[in-house]
Design an enzyme around this catalytic site. Sequence first.
Site, PDB file in Angstrom:
ATOM      1  N   ARG A  77       0.193  -2.951  -6.260  1.00  0.00           N
ATOM      2  CA  ARG A  77      -0.081  -2.394  -4.778  1.00  0.00           C
ATOM      3  C   ARG A  77       0.900  -1.027  -4.944  1.00  0.00           C
ATOM      4  O   ARG A  77       0.594  -0.193  -3.912  1.00  0.00           O
ATOM      5  CB  ARG A  77      -0.065  -3.128  -3.624  1.00  0.00           C
ATOM      6  CG  ARG A  77      -0.964  -4.149  -3.543  1.00  0.00           C
ATOM      7  CD  ARG A  77      -0.743  -5.204  -2.395  1.00  0.00           C
ATOM      8  NE  ARG A  77      -0.703  -4.324  -1.260  1.00  0.00           N
ATOM      9  CZ  ARG A  77       0.170  -4.929  -0.181  1.00  0.00           C
ATOM     10  NH1 ARG A  77       0.825  -5.735   0.027  1.00  0.00           N
ATOM     11  NH2 ARG A  77      -0.157  -4.338   1.282  1.00  0.00           N
ATOM     12  N   ASP A  78       1.743  -0.631  -5.657  1.00  0.00           N
ATOM     13  CA  ASP A  78       2.727   0.669  -5.503  1.00  0.00           C
ATOM     14  C   ASP A  78       2.899   1.189  -7.041  1.00  0.00           C
ATOM     15  O   ASP A  78       4.030   1.453  -7.350  1.00  0.00           O
ATOM     16  CB  ASP A  78       3.774   0.171  -4.914  1.00  0.00           C
ATOM     17  CG  ASP A  78       4.638   1.007  -4.451  1.00  0.00           C
ATOM     18  OD1 ASP A  78       3.988   2.241  -4.245  1.00  0.00           O
ATOM     19  OD2 ASP A  78       5.979   1.165  -4.116  1.00  0.00           O
TER      20      ASP A  78
END
Length: 268
Positions: A82-83
């Site tokens: 997610r990052d």
Amino acid sequence: MNEVEILTYLRHQNLVSLYGCTTHHCRELLLVYEYIPNGTVANHLHGERVKPRSLCWTTRMSIAIETTSALAYLHASDVIHRDVKTNIILLDNNFCVKVADFGLSCLFPNDITHVSTAPQRNPGYVHPQYHECYQLTDKSDVYSFGVVLVELILSKPAMDISRHRHEINLSTMAINKIQNHKLHELVDPCLGFDSDYEVRKMITKVAELAFQCLQNESDSRPFMENVLGVLKGIQSEDCAMKNAEVVDIHKDDVVLLTSESPMLSPSR
């Protein structure tokens, strides 16, 4: 606590190792990771560690493959990072990759289709659909990794407000250039795109892969495992070409030597 929960059962050579955690001398939970001394990929591409020709194309290909290997492992373990960005890809002294920063990561069980989240940071790495529904899947990591591939080719940050307004977002710039067959206008000059045919061929193929990863529709993007397979194929094809060149040189040497031998001279 999210990082601890996720990393306690993950083991991969390209993921940073979590040694433990402590609250000793501090009210907050402190996480203890292995020390990775050589900064981040972002540092070496467009940060304080930039040096002329410090990251040759061969090294960048290895970085791309090792990062993809770590992300493919996460997805196989039902985890979405997610990052994904060049700031969380750490490098050791041999420029081997250690993917870090799992604060935003989440478990992604097989029986659900997406994860709904609050707005993310780092808009340069987030796919366009995210701002419509704030939903993430494993294909969201694929989009972010597409931006990483573009950074490896261009040596430019994902977002830069000093660029022309149509080029502030690196992914938008790259998509436009690739579609218009103007990749040569983007590539970092130090990579030898104009002077080395093999490098130019490899960069072109990686750019085409990045283009697939950056598709607006998530279903049009490949899975991370497929991305890994393509990158390994590009790398192995390059190795095969180099080995073929060595063999050809040896053959030429043999022909040259035998043709000058008295036993093979025209008079015999």
